[in-house]
Scaffold this active site. Sequence first.
Site, PDB file in Angstrom:
ATOM      1  N   THR A 150       1.756 -27.796 -15.350  1.00 10.92           N
ATOM      2  CA  THR A 150       1.320 -28.236 -13.503  1.00 10.92           C
ATOM      3  C   THR A 150      -0.379 -28.338 -14.334  1.00 10.92           C
ATOM      4  O   THR A 150      -0.316 -27.854 -15.381  1.00 10.92           O
ATOM      5  CB  THR A 150       1.307 -27.581 -13.129  1.00 10.92           C
ATOM      6  OG1 THR A 150       0.639 -28.086 -11.372  1.00 10.92           O
ATOM      7  CG2 THR A 150       0.821 -26.318 -12.862  1.00 10.92           C
ATOM      8  N   THR A 198       1.462 -32.861 -15.941  1.00 15.21           N
ATOM      9  CA  THR A 198       1.140 -33.602 -15.326  1.00 15.21           C
ATOM     10  C   THR A 198       1.111 -35.183 -14.342  1.00 15.21           C
ATOM     11  O   THR A 198       0.966 -36.484 -15.204  1.00 15.21           O
ATOM     12  CB  THR A 198      -0.514 -33.508 -15.294  1.00 15.21           C
ATOM     13  OG1 THR A 198      -1.164 -32.383 -15.886  1.00 15.21           O
ATOM     14  CG2 THR A 198      -1.723 -33.361 -13.700  1.00 15.21           C
ATOM     15  N   SER A 209      -0.883 -26.733 -17.854  1.00 18.02           N
ATOM     16  CA  SER A 209      -1.149 -27.599 -18.814  1.00 18.02           C
ATOM     17  C   SER A 209      -2.504 -28.772 -19.484  1.00 18.02           C
ATOM     18  O   SER A 209      -3.026 -28.941 -20.178  1.00 18.02           O
ATOM     19  CB  SER A 209       0.244 -28.214 -19.003  1.00 18.02           C
ATOM     20  OG  SER A 209       1.134 -28.703 -18.249  1.00 18.02           O
ATOM     21  N   LYS A 245       1.787 -27.642  -4.468  1.00 18.79           N
ATOM     22  CA  LYS A 245       1.328 -26.227  -5.905  1.00 18.79           C
ATOM     23  C   LYS A 245      -0.117 -25.881  -4.963  1.00 18.79           C
ATOM     24  O   LYS A 245      -0.363 -24.487  -6.325  1.00 18.79           O
ATOM     25  CB  LYS A 245       1.222 -26.523  -6.860  1.00 18.79           C
ATOM     26  CG  LYS A 245       2.604 -27.532  -7.219  1.00 18.79           C
ATOM     27  CD  LYS A 245       2.035 -27.608  -8.793  1.00 18.79           C
ATOM     28  CE  LYS A 245       3.120 -28.755  -9.651  1.00 18.79           C
ATOM     29  NZ  LYS A 245       3.102 -29.309 -10.301  1.00 18.79           N
ATOM     30  N   GLY A 247      -4.159 -22.332  -5.654  1.00 16.23           N
ATOM     31  CA  GLY A 247      -3.359 -22.741  -6.177  1.00 16.23           C
ATOM     32  C   GLY A 247      -2.452 -21.441  -7.830  1.00 16.23           C
ATOM     33  O   GLY A 247      -2.694 -21.199  -7.885  1.00 16.23           O
TER      34      GLY A 247
END
Length: 179
Positions: free
Chosen positions: A5, A167, A129, A37, A49
């Site tokens: 994410t 993403t 990521s 998230k 988050g």
Amino acid sequence: MFDATTILAYKSKNKAVIGGDGQVTFGDSVLKGNATKIRTLHHGKILAGFAGSTADAFNLFDMFEEFLDNKKGDILKSVVEFSKAWRKDKVLRRLEAMMIVLNNDHIFILTGNGDVVEPEDGEIASIGSGGNYAISAARALKKHTSLDPEELVKESLHIAGDLCIYTNHNIKTLTLESK
């Protein structure tokens, strides 16, 4: 970093904003594109988050909220005590997970290794990521534009979504206004 994410947090003088994409992956497959998230904690006064698995996120959010309740919403005391507990728990410390928590005064990155990191500039933090793409975009946009903090977070996450295969562009944000 996790192939999971992208979460980005930005704290200006007037607003604290957190945003995240909605993509959930399993290996090289996209399972879902509209996951949430990020969330508010402690009566809407804290934003959080998560990068990692969904089940872990719910457990860690709930655990952190307990520390916030016990410390009467004091984010600084809560992150320290939470990180100690996360690090000491034999199961939880093995999670490949990271969290960002913030309010109008502080931003922290938390890990199961016991890390409690407040960004050097005290304004921008990212995990996941696509985190490096998002934070780079946010720093550039902050320096060269006059975007509202929420728009800065959204645009930075869209840039990360253009570059990071983990993403997507299904961006959600939460905002706290300073009083």
